[in-house]
Design an enzyme around this catalytic site. Structure first.
Site, PDB file in Angstrom:
ATOM      1  N   ASN A   8       0.629  -0.792  -0.423  1.00  0.00           N
ATOM      2  CA  ASN A   8      -0.267  -0.175  -0.072  1.00  0.00           C
ATOM      3  C   ASN A   8       0.857   0.789   0.048  1.00  0.00           C
ATOM      4  OD1 ASN A   8      -1.469   1.849   0.641  1.00  0.00           O
ATOM      5  ND2 ASN A   8      -2.395   1.664   2.666  1.00  0.00           N
ATOM      6  N   TRP A   9       1.066   1.706  -0.868  1.00  0.00           N
ATOM      7  CA  TRP A   9       2.012   3.162  -1.082  1.00  0.00           C
ATOM      8  C   TRP A   9       1.567   4.421  -0.959  1.00  0.00           C
ATOM      9  CZ3 TRP A   9       4.560   2.043  -6.905  1.00  0.00           C
ATOM     10  CH2 TRP A   9       5.319   1.242  -6.404  1.00  0.00           C
ATOM     11  N   LYS A  10       0.232   4.103  -0.666  1.00  0.00           N
ATOM     12  CA  LYS A  10      -0.783   5.345   0.156  1.00  0.00           C
ATOM     13  C   LYS A  10      -0.115   7.062  -0.872  1.00  0.00           C
ATOM     14  CE  LYS A  10      -0.343   3.030   4.337  1.00  0.00           C
ATOM     15  NZ  LYS A  10      -0.440   3.383   5.766  1.00  0.00           N
ATOM     16  N   HIS A  94      -9.841   0.995   4.757  1.00  0.00           N
ATOM     17  CA  HIS A  94      -9.075   1.002   5.851  1.00  0.00           C
ATOM     18  C   HIS A  94      -9.164   2.628   6.796  1.00  0.00           C
ATOM     19  CE1 HIS A  94      -4.634   2.587   6.302  1.00  0.00           C
ATOM     20  NE2 HIS A  94      -4.243   1.813   5.603  1.00  0.00           N
ATOM     21  N   GLU A 165      -5.599  -4.601  10.409  1.00  0.00           N
ATOM     22  CA  GLU A 165      -4.506  -3.860  11.242  1.00  0.00           C
ATOM     23  C   GLU A 165      -4.820  -2.401  12.254  1.00  0.00           C
ATOM     24  OE1 GLU A 165      -2.751  -3.046   6.916  1.00  0.00           O
ATOM     25  OE2 GLU A 165      -4.738  -1.204   7.031  1.00  0.00           O
ATOM     26  N   GLY A 174      -0.867   5.714  12.908  1.00  0.00           N
ATOM     27  CA  GLY A 174      -0.797   5.500  14.223  1.00  0.00           C
ATOM     28  C   GLY A 174       0.510   5.153  15.022  1.00  0.00           C
ATOM     29  N   SER A 210       3.088  -1.522  10.380  1.00  0.00           N
ATOM     30  CA  SER A 210       4.383  -1.445  11.091  1.00  0.00           C
ATOM     31  C   SER A 210       4.630  -3.111  10.198  1.00  0.00           C
ATOM     32  CB  SER A 210       4.658  -0.998  12.441  1.00  0.00           C
ATOM     33  OG  SER A 210       4.059   0.178  12.397  1.00  0.00           O
ATOM     34  N   GLY A 231       2.555  -0.284   4.286  1.00  0.00           N
ATOM     35  CA  GLY A 231       2.799   0.503   3.518  1.00  0.00           C
ATOM     36  C   GLY A 231       3.675   1.178   3.433  1.00  0.00           C
TER      37      GLY A 231
HETATM   38  P1  PGA Z   1       2.607   0.667   7.786  1.00  0.00           P
HETATM   39  O1  PGA Z   1       1.243   0.964   6.974  1.00  0.00           O
HETATM   40  O2  PGA Z   1       2.990  -0.849   6.898  1.00  0.00           O
HETATM   41  O3  PGA Z   1       3.145   2.020   6.741  1.00  0.00           O
HETATM   42  O4  PGA Z   1       2.221   0.520   8.823  1.00  0.00           O
HETATM   43  C1  PGA Z   1       0.115  -0.690   6.880  1.00  0.00           C
HETATM   44  C2  PGA Z   1      -1.407   0.209   6.198  1.00  0.00           C
HETATM   45  O5  PGA Z   1      -1.444   0.820   6.367  1.00  0.00           O
HETATM   46  O6  PGA Z   1      -1.599  -0.075   5.107  1.00  0.00           O
END
Ligand code: PGA
Length: 251
Positions: A8-10, A94, A165, A174, A210, A231
């Site tokens: 998930n590259w957000k 999400h 998640e 978070g 994470s 992410g």
């Molecule tokens: P993160 O995000 O790996 O940066 O904690 C995971 C997600 O929100 O899908």
């Protein structure tokens, strides 16, 4: 059974950075019978990335969809449009959509149904907040998030995923403190049991929050974890390739 690495590259990468990273990942070989990788780029980068991954084992997903197929919805991109652009998956619910953009369970349900109707496989993200944990409401929250979306749908032949998640475990939005593997195993075992009330299918359940190259093995080796939704650690080449290589060795 495959293991899944969903990246998930957000909104971490620019258009150019997304294309560069994708091309670097394409140069890395992996056993695609054992590991399925799906990239969830920004909507703007998706069509360009689709050209790059066409005829390769990499899959594509949308980070968010609108629940109507077409019409006067300024700023929205529908599940149908993502499907047409080459996406196979879509994240729904999400926590960043729920808690930053104010989406409720009813919105998540409409998006989930829109994905099924458009032929996208929805990845239903569920997770409790820190406050829920303090109030001993973890199971209550997860049960509610599952029920409000899945109840009443005919899901025996429609594929879908669930991603657990915990909101507090996500980096960036978070606290970025990963959930312990023992907790993940407990919760995901329970989620799988809950899912049997809604479908006869085996639903892949991913862990996210994470996950990075140094802890990924502690999750993908758990019996209840079918893969990971990653992410920030999926947005640089060195880190993403290490995730791919580590997962591939365990499967
Ligand atoms: P993160 O995000 O790996 O940066 O904690 C995971 C997600 O929100 O899908």
């Amino acid at each position: 059974m495959k293991t899944y690495l969903f990246a998930n590259w957000k909104m971490y990468l620019t258009f150019d950075e997304s294309n560069i990273l994708m091309n670097q990942l394409l140069a890395t070989s992996y056993d695609d019978d054992a590991l399925e990788i799906a990239i969830f780029p920004s909507s703007l980068a998706l069509t360009e990335i689709e050209k790059a991954v066409r005829d390769t084992p990499f899959r594509l997903g949308a980070q968010n969809v609108a629940w109507v197929p077409k019409g006067a919805y300024t700023g929205a991109v529908s599940a149908e449009l993502f499907k047409e652009a080459g996406a196979e998956y879509a994240l729904v619910g999400h926590s960043e959509r729920r808690y930053i953009f104010g989406e409720h369970d009813t919105d998540v349900c409409k998006k989930f149904v829109a994905c099924l109707e458009a032929g996208l496989t929805p990845v239903l993200c569920i997770g409790e907040t820190k406050q829920d944990v303090a109030d001993e409401k973890r199971q209550y929250r997860l049960k509610k998030q599952l029920f409000s979306v899945l109840e009443g749908l005919d899901l025996d032949s429609q594929p879908f995923f669930v991603a657990y998640e915990p909101v507090w475990a996500i980096s960036g939005s978070g606290d970025g403190v990963a959930c312990t593997p023992a907790d993940v195993e407990d919760v995901q075992r329970w989620i799988k049991e809950e899912l049997t009330h809604y479908t006869k299918q085996t639903v892949p359940v991913l862990y996210g929050g994470s996950v990075h190259k140094d802890n990924v093995l502690s999750y993908v080796s758990l019996p209840s974890v079918d893969g990971v939704l990653v992410g920030s650690a999926s947005t640089t080449y060195e880190s993403c390739v290490t995730l791919m290589q580590k997962i591939a060795k365990t499967v």
